[in-house]
Design a protein around this motif. Structure first.
Motif, short mmCIF file in Angstrom:
data_model
loop_
_atom_site.label_atom_id
_atom_site.label_comp_id
_atom_site.label_asym_id
_atom_site.label_seq_id
_atom_site.Cartn_x
_atom_site.Cartn_y
_atom_site.Cartn_z
N ASN A 40 0.78 -1.30 0.22
CA ASN A 40 -0.17 0.41 0.13
C ASN A 40 0.50 1.17 -0.54
O ASN A 40 0.42 2.28 -0.78
N GLU A 41 1.91 0.94 1.02
CA GLU A 41 3.40 2.45 0.74
C GLU A 41 3.61 2.73 -0.38
O GLU A 41 4.05 3.51 -0.83
N GLU A 42 3.77 1.33 -0.95
CA GLU A 42 5.33 1.48 -2.90
C GLU A 42 2.92 2.17 -3.47
O GLU A 42 3.84 3.17 -4.12
N ALA A 43 1.83 1.65 -3.59
CA ALA A 43 1.30 2.49 -3.87
C ALA A 43 0.58 3.50 -4.48
O ALA A 43 1.05 4.46 -5.38
N GLN A 44 1.04 4.11 -2.68
CA GLN A 44 0.62 5.08 -2.83
C GLN A 44 1.72 6.04 -3.27
O GLN A 44 1.42 7.30 -3.83
#
Length: 294
Positions: free
Chosen positions: A30-34
Motif C-alpha cells: 500500500n505504501e509503494e502504491a501510494q
C-alpha cells in the motif's frame, strides 16, 4: 487428544505469524502504491499544464498565421498600387520630358558612346588614350549634371511631384508591411520550435505518468492480494481458536468424567469394606458421602 491439541496450538502460532506477515506485506505494498500514485498525480498535473501551455501557443500561432495572410494580401495590394503608379509615372515623365529640351543630353550621350567605343576598339597612343579618358570623364559628369537639372525640372511638374509622393508612400507602406510580416514570421518560427519542444516534453511526462500508474496498479493489486490472504489467514486462525477451545472443553469434560468414575469405583470399594464391618477413616467417609453412598 493431547497430541491433537498440541498440534492445533502449534498450527495456531504459525497462523498468527502468517497473519502478521500478510499485514506487513499488505501495508508495504500500500505504501509503494501510494508513492507511485502521488508521483503519477504530480506528473498528470504537469501534463495538464504543458498541454494548456502548448494549446495557448498553438492558438497564438494560428492567429498569427491568419494575421500574416491578411498582411500579405494588404502588402500585395500596396505593391500592385505601387506598380500602377510607376507605370503612370513613366507616362507622365515621358510626356513631361518631351516638353523639356533634352537634345543636348542625347547628343552628349551619343558622343560619350562614340568615345567609349573608340577607346575599346582603336589602338591609341598613350597621350591620345589619356585625352579620350579625360573627355569620357568630363562628358559623364556633364550628362549627370544635365540629367539632375532635368529631374529637378521634372519635379517642378505638379503631377509628377504628386505621383512621386504617392509612389514613396506606397513603397514605404509596402516596406512596413514587409517588416511586419518578417517579424510575425520569425515569431511563428519561434512558436513552432517551442511547440515541438513542449510536445516532446509532454509526451515524455505523459509516458512517465503512465509508467507510474502501471506501478501503482501493480502494487495496489499486490496489496489487495495480501489483504485477501490476511482475511483468509485471520478466518482460519479464528476457526482454529474455536477448535482449540472446543477441544479443551472436551478434554476437561473427559477428565471430569474419568475422575467421577474413579471416585465411584473407590467409593464402591469403601462401601463394601464398610458393609463388611471394617473401620473407615474420616477421609473414607467423606469419599462415600461425595459419591452419594451416605
Amino acid at each position: 487428544m493431547t497430541d491433537l491439541l498440541e498440534e492445533f496450538e502449534s498450527k495456531r502460532e504459525s497462523l498468527r505469524a502468517e497473519v502478521e506477515e500478510h499485514i506487513k506485506r499488505r501495508d508495504a505494498a500500500n505504501e509503494e502504491a501510494q508513492k507511485f500514485a502521488k508521483k503519477r498525480d504530480e506528473l498528470n498535473a504537469r501534463t495538464h499544464e504543458l498541454r494548456e501551455e502548448a494549446k495557448k501557443k498553438i492558438a497564438e500561432k494560428n492567429d498569427l498565421i491568419e494575421k500574416i495572410k491578411k498582411l500579405r494580401e494588404e502588402k500585395e495590394a500596396h505593391y500592385r498600387e505601387l506598380s500602377r503608379l510607376r507605370e503612370e509615372y513613366k507616362k507622365l515623365k515621358a510626356s513631361a520630358v518631351q516638353k523639356i529640351n533634352t537634345k543636348d543630353i542625347k547628343s552628349k550621350e551619343r558622343e560619350l558612346q562614340y568615345l567609349e567605343k573608340k577607346q575599346q576598339t582603336t589602338e591609341l597612343s598613350k597621350e591620345d588614350e589619356n585625352k579620350i579618358i579625360t573627355e569620357i570623364r568630363r562628358l559623364t559628369n556633364e550628362i549627370k549634371r544635365m540629367k539632375a537639372e532635368r529631374d529637378d525640372e521634372l519635379l517642378k511638374n505638379t503631377d509628377i511631384k504628386e505621383i512621386t509622393q504617392k509612389i514613396n508612400e506606397e513603397r514605404k507602406a509596402g516596406e512596413d508591411y514587409k517588416k511586419q510580416i518578417e517579424e510575425i514570421s520569425n515569431r511563428i518560427s519561434e512558436l513552432s520550435e517551442q511547440i515541438t519542444s513542449e510536445l516532446q516534453v509532454l509526451d515524455n511526462v505523459r509516458k512517465e505518468a503512465d509508467e507510474n500508474h502501471e506501478q501503482f496498479v501493480k502494487y495496489n493489486q499486490e496489496a489487495e492480494k495480501e489483504h485477501q490472504a490476511f482475511i483468509k489467514a485471520k478466518n482460519d486462525l479464528r476457526d482454529l481458536e474455536k477448535a482449540i477451545s472446543a477441544l479443551r472443553n472436551k478434554n476437561r469434560s473427559t477428565r471430569k468424567k474419568e475422575k467421577e468414575n474413579e471416585l465411584q469405583q473407590k467409593a464402591s470399594e469403601l462401601f463394601e469394606r464398610f458393609k463388611n464391618g471394617e473401620q473407615l477413616t474420616t477421609e473414607d467417609l467423606l469419599i462415600l458421602q461425595k459419591a452419594g453412598f451416605l
